[in-house]
Design a protein around this motif. Structure first.
Motif, PDB file in Angstrom:
ATOM      1  N   PRO A 157       1.553  -9.969   0.496  1.00 22.58           N
ATOM      2  CA  PRO A 157       1.970  -9.026   1.547  1.00 22.58           C
ATOM      3  C   PRO A 157       1.235  -9.248   2.867  1.00 22.58           C
ATOM      4  CG  PRO A 157       1.591  -7.876  -0.528  1.00 22.58           C
ATOM      5  CD  PRO A 157       1.059  -9.253  -0.699  1.00 22.58           C
ATOM      6  N   PHE A 158      -0.060  -9.521   2.787  1.00 21.99           N
ATOM      7  CA  PHE A 158      -0.839  -9.756   4.000  1.00 21.99           C
ATOM      8  C   PHE A 158      -0.330 -10.991   4.734  1.00 21.99           C
ATOM      9  CE2 PHE A 158      -4.399 -11.594   6.326  1.00 21.99           C
ATOM     10  CZ  PHE A 158      -4.890 -10.502   7.026  1.00 21.99           C
ATOM     11  N   LEU A 159      -0.049 -12.055   4.014  1.00 23.14           N
ATOM     12  CA  LEU A 159       0.430 -13.287   4.644  1.00 23.14           C
ATOM     13  C   LEU A 159       1.813 -13.100   5.267  1.00 23.14           C
ATOM     14  CD1 LEU A 159      -0.726 -15.973   2.047  1.00 23.14           C
ATOM     15  CD2 LEU A 159      -1.692 -15.512   4.301  1.00 23.14           C
ATOM     16  N   LEU A 160       2.671 -12.321   4.613  1.00 29.94           N
ATOM     17  CA  LEU A 160       3.995 -12.056   5.189  1.00 29.94           C
ATOM     18  C   LEU A 160       3.872 -11.291   6.501  1.00 29.94           C
ATOM     19  CD1 LEU A 160       6.054 -11.100   2.003  1.00 29.94           C
ATOM     20  CD2 LEU A 160       6.232 -13.199   3.357  1.00 29.94           C
ATOM     21  N   LEU A 161       2.996 -10.287   6.538  1.00 33.10           N
ATOM     22  CA  LEU A 161       2.791  -9.531   7.774  1.00 33.10           C
ATOM     23  C   LEU A 161       2.135 -10.396   8.840  1.00 33.10           C
ATOM     24  CD1 LEU A 161       1.573  -6.150   6.242  1.00 33.10           C
ATOM     25  CD2 LEU A 161       3.748  -6.566   7.393  1.00 33.10           C
ATOM     26  N   GLY A 168      -4.595  -1.928  -0.508  1.00 32.32           N
ATOM     27  CA  GLY A 168      -4.952  -2.928  -1.503  1.00 32.32           C
ATOM     28  C   GLY A 168      -6.392  -2.825  -1.965  1.00 32.32           C
ATOM     29  N   ILE A 169      -7.290  -2.377  -1.095  1.00 26.98           N
ATOM     30  CA  ILE A 169      -8.706  -2.288  -1.437  1.00 26.98           C
ATOM     31  C   ILE A 169      -9.041  -0.956  -2.097  1.00 26.98           C
ATOM     32  CG2 ILE A 169     -11.030  -2.191  -0.443  1.00 26.98           C
ATOM     33  CD1 ILE A 169     -10.074  -4.239   1.627  1.00 26.98           C
ATOM     34  N   THR A 170      -8.475   0.119  -1.579  1.00 27.97           N
ATOM     35  CA  THR A 170      -8.827   1.448  -2.095  1.00 27.97           C
ATOM     36  C   THR A 170      -7.940   1.901  -3.246  1.00 27.97           C
ATOM     37  OG1 THR A 170      -7.408   2.526  -0.435  1.00 27.97           O
ATOM     38  CG2 THR A 170      -9.707   2.121   0.173  1.00 27.97           C
ATOM     39  N   GLN A 171      -6.677   1.472  -3.276  1.00 28.91           N
ATOM     40  CA  GLN A 171      -5.735   1.871  -4.317  1.00 28.91           C
ATOM     41  C   GLN A 171      -5.027   0.631  -4.867  1.00 28.91           C
ATOM     42  OE1 GLN A 171      -5.545   4.970  -5.403  1.00 28.91           O
ATOM     43  NE2 GLN A 171      -6.867   5.852  -3.800  1.00 28.91           N
ATOM     44  N   PRO A 172      -5.730  -0.230  -5.579  1.00 28.62           N
ATOM     45  CA  PRO A 172      -5.121  -1.502  -6.018  1.00 28.62           C
ATOM     46  C   PRO A 172      -3.919  -1.329  -6.937  1.00 28.62           C
ATOM     47  CG  PRO A 172      -7.248  -1.128  -7.081  1.00 28.62           C
ATOM     48  CD  PRO A 172      -7.116  -0.093  -6.014  1.00 28.62           C
ATOM     49  N   LEU A 173      -3.932  -0.303  -7.789  1.00 27.40           N
ATOM     50  CA  LEU A 173      -2.800  -0.117  -8.701  1.00 27.40           C
ATOM     51  C   LEU A 173      -1.539   0.297  -7.946  1.00 27.40           C
ATOM     52  CD1 LEU A 173      -4.546   1.689 -11.708  1.00 27.40           C
ATOM     53  CD2 LEU A 173      -3.956  -0.731 -11.456  1.00 27.40           C
ATOM     54  N   HIS A 188      -1.012  -0.292  -4.859  1.00 28.95           N
ATOM     55  CA  HIS A 188      -0.668  -1.435  -4.007  1.00 28.95           C
ATOM     56  C   HIS A 188       0.181  -2.439  -4.756  1.00 28.95           C
ATOM     57  CE1 HIS A 188      -1.457  -5.468  -2.245  1.00 28.95           C
ATOM     58  NE2 HIS A 188      -1.323  -4.806  -1.101  1.00 28.95           N
ATOM     59  N   SER A 189      -0.179  -2.708  -6.001  1.00 28.86           N
ATOM     60  CA  SER A 189       0.596  -3.668  -6.794  1.00 28.86           C
ATOM     61  C   SER A 189       2.030  -3.198  -7.005  1.00 28.86           C
ATOM     62  CB  SER A 189      -0.082  -3.885  -8.153  1.00 28.86           C
ATOM     63  OG  SER A 189      -1.380  -4.410  -7.981  1.00 28.86           O
ATOM     64  N   ALA A 190       2.213  -1.881  -7.125  1.00 28.21           N
ATOM     65  CA  ALA A 190       3.549  -1.346  -7.367  1.00 28.21           C
ATOM     66  C   ALA A 190       4.371  -1.215  -6.092  1.00 28.21           C
ATOM     67  CB  ALA A 190       3.441   0.018  -8.050  1.00 28.21           C
ATOM     68  N   MET A 191       3.715  -0.920  -4.990  1.00 30.37           N
ATOM     69  CA  MET A 191       4.443  -0.607  -3.756  1.00 30.37           C
ATOM     70  C   MET A 191       4.543  -1.789  -2.793  1.00 30.37           C
ATOM     71  SD  MET A 191       2.993   3.225  -2.962  1.00 30.37           S
ATOM     72  CE  MET A 191       4.010   3.304  -1.475  1.00 30.37           C
ATOM     73  N   ALA A 192       3.506  -2.608  -2.717  1.00 32.16           N
ATOM     74  CA  ALA A 192       3.487  -3.691  -1.724  1.00 32.16           C
ATOM     75  C   ALA A 192       4.194  -4.925  -2.255  1.00 32.16           C
ATOM     76  CB  ALA A 192       2.048  -4.017  -1.325  1.00 32.16           C
ATOM     77  N   LEU A 224      11.082  -4.849   4.406  1.00 30.92           N
ATOM     78  CA  LEU A 224      11.709  -3.631   4.908  1.00 30.92           C
ATOM     79  C   LEU A 224      10.811  -2.957   5.945  1.00 30.92           C
ATOM     80  CD1 LEU A 224      13.976  -1.541   4.806  1.00 30.92           C
ATOM     81  CD2 LEU A 224      12.780  -0.452   2.887  1.00 30.92           C
ATOM     82  N   SER A 225       9.518  -2.941   5.700  1.00 30.34           N
ATOM     83  CA  SER A 225       8.584  -2.353   6.660  1.00 30.34           C
ATOM     84  C   SER A 225       8.603  -3.103   7.983  1.00 30.34           C
ATOM     85  CB  SER A 225       7.170  -2.348   6.079  1.00 30.34           C
ATOM     86  OG  SER A 225       7.111  -1.586   4.888  1.00 30.34           O
ATOM     87  N   VAL A 226       8.627  -4.428   7.914  1.00 28.41           N
ATOM     88  CA  VAL A 226       8.692  -5.231   9.140  1.00 28.41           C
ATOM     89  C   VAL A 226       9.969  -4.923   9.904  1.00 28.41           C
ATOM     90  CG1 VAL A 226       8.896  -7.585  10.031  1.00 28.41           C
ATOM     91  CG2 VAL A 226       7.227  -7.072   8.238  1.00 28.41           C
ATOM     92  N   LEU A 227      11.076  -4.805   9.189  1.00 31.00           N
ATOM     93  CA  LEU A 227      12.355  -4.499   9.841  1.00 31.00           C
ATOM     94  C   LEU A 227      12.314  -3.134  10.514  1.00 31.00           C
ATOM     95  CD1 LEU A 227      15.291  -5.262  10.397  1.00 31.00           C
ATOM     96  CD2 LEU A 227      15.898  -4.271   8.175  1.00 31.00           C
ATOM     97  N   LEU A 228      11.721  -2.137   9.853  1.00 36.86           N
ATOM     98  CA  LEU A 228      11.644  -0.801  10.437  1.00 36.86           C
ATOM     99  C   LEU A 228      10.769  -0.789  11.690  1.00 36.86           C
ATOM    100  CD1 LEU A 228      11.309   1.413   7.223  1.00 36.86           C
ATOM    101  CD2 LEU A 228      13.314   1.150   8.697  1.00 36.86           C
TER     102      LEU A 228
END
Length: 375
Positions: free
Chosen positions: A74-78, A151-156, A158-162, A169-173
């Motif tokens: 996700p970080f690399l895509l952003l 990703g650092i504070t809520q890794p679980l 993050h894995s489900a949402m990111a 979709l976030s980039v498009l918005l």
């Protein structure tokens, strides 16, 4: 305004604008045809910015293709979206700025005394590009900070949402948000006007403003400042979390500490690398963009207080802020060029030559000792 304003490449206009400030009267009279502006530095700045973004984008894409790490995708895509917006800002707004400047040069050589303001349709296009390519990198930078904080504070979570789909979709918005604000004056909600010294177009920010113009300018500065604020807060939370985790690991038992490092050190190393890059990006954006955004906000508030006079010094301050903002897109890619683990590892080996072979627990170390021998 990453204005980029990058765009602005406006830096591309720097020499030309400076010669105008010293020679122009308030009617924007053309300078002497015997002293045409020198575009050497402008062309160099534009070319250097485009080349820097291309190199940075190539590094990000190579990292994505080589590692394809679940925590880093996700970080690399952003990051790729950020560099693409910087590159597009340089190309599009730079081409518009150079077209405007070359037209002025032709009028100078012909000793023309005709008004030098750009056509209205051209000015609307120029202004819309400035707003769009200014807001987009700021919004993407804040999205990167939010993604890393989660990703650092809520890794679980993050894995489900990111996921890749959610990131796209976030980039498009975010792009849609910037495009909507930039397109409103094209729909006759607000205007774009030539700005001092007549070499670029943007939302009017001082003098007698309409309610729509004041609202759009305030919205632009508010969105930009909000994006910077979100980036700073998220980076602070992420940094404190990493520091706390490091202190907890140092105080844990040796056997448990070894097990955690053996199972989590690659992800932790990636977290540190991405955080360093993100912090530097936020610092660069804040230094480059804050003066411009704060000045716009202050100017609009003066209008709401009933102060509608236009001071020439205000126009020059706006131009100076724009030039500072234009360097943001040039500096962004160098964060990815210089702040990579391979580069940092080499720097560490140069600063500490007696410890070239680094262990896994070393702060400058690598998880694979053989890589150090290759350096």
């Amino acid at each position: 305004m990453d204005f980029v304003f990058s765009s602005t490449i406006s830096t591309a206009c720097q020499d030309f604008n400076l010669s105008f400030i010293g020679q122009q009267d308030r009617n924007l009279t053309s300078p002497s045809p015997h002293n045409p502006p020198n575009f050497g530095l402008s062309y160099f700045t534009m070319s250097f910015g485009i080349l820097s973004n291309l190199i940075g984008l190539a590094i990000v894409l190579a990292s994505y293709a080589r590692f394809h790490h679940r925590a880093k995708t996700p970080f690399l895509l952003l990051a790729a979206a950020l560099l693409l917006s910087d590159l597009a800002g340089h190309l599009v707004t730079g081409a518009l700025a150079l077209h405007l400047h070359l037209g002025r040069v032709r009028r100078q050589r012909a000793a023309s005394r005709e008004p030098s303001e750009p056509p209205q349709a051209f000015c609307k296009l120029f202004g819309a590009c400035m707003v769009f390519f200014g807001l987009t990198p700021l919004l993407l930078g804040s999205a990167m900070a939010v993604e890393r904080c989660m990703g650092i504070t809520q890794p679980l979570q993050h894995s489900a949402m990111a996921t890749t789909a959610h990131v796209r979709l976030s980039v498009l918005l975010l792009i849609t948000m910037a495009f909507t604000l930039a397109a409103l004056p094209l729909l006759n909600i607000g205007t774009y006007e030539p700005q001092f010294p007549g070499t670029w177009c943007f939302l009017p920010v001082h003098g007698a403003l309409s309610s729509a113009d004041a609202g759009l300018a305030l919205a632009f500065s508010s969105v930009g400042l909000s994006a910077l604020t979100v980036s700073v807060l998220c980076n602070a939370v992420s940094g404190m979390t990493l520091l706390q985790a490091r202190f907890n690991n140092q105080s844990a038992k040796l056997t448990a500490s070894r097990r955690r490092r053996s199972s989590r050190s690659p992800v932790h190393s990636l977290d540190v690398e991405m955080m360093v890059q993100l912090v530097v990006i936020t610092i660069v954006s804040s230094v480059c963009w804050s003066p411009f955004l704060i000045y716009i906000s202050m100017s609009v508030r003066q209008f709401y207080r009933g102060e509608t006079h236009s001071d020439p010094h205000y126009e020059q301050l706006l131009l100076l802020g724009l030039r500072m903002a234009s360097w943001n897109q040039i500096l962004d890619p160098w964060v990815y060029i210089l702040l990579r683990r391979a580069v940092l590892r080499r720097v560490c080996s140069l600063l500490r030559p007696s410890r070239v072979i680094l262990t896994q627990s070393n702060s400058c170390g690598s998880s694979e000792r053989q890589e150090i021998h290759l350096h």
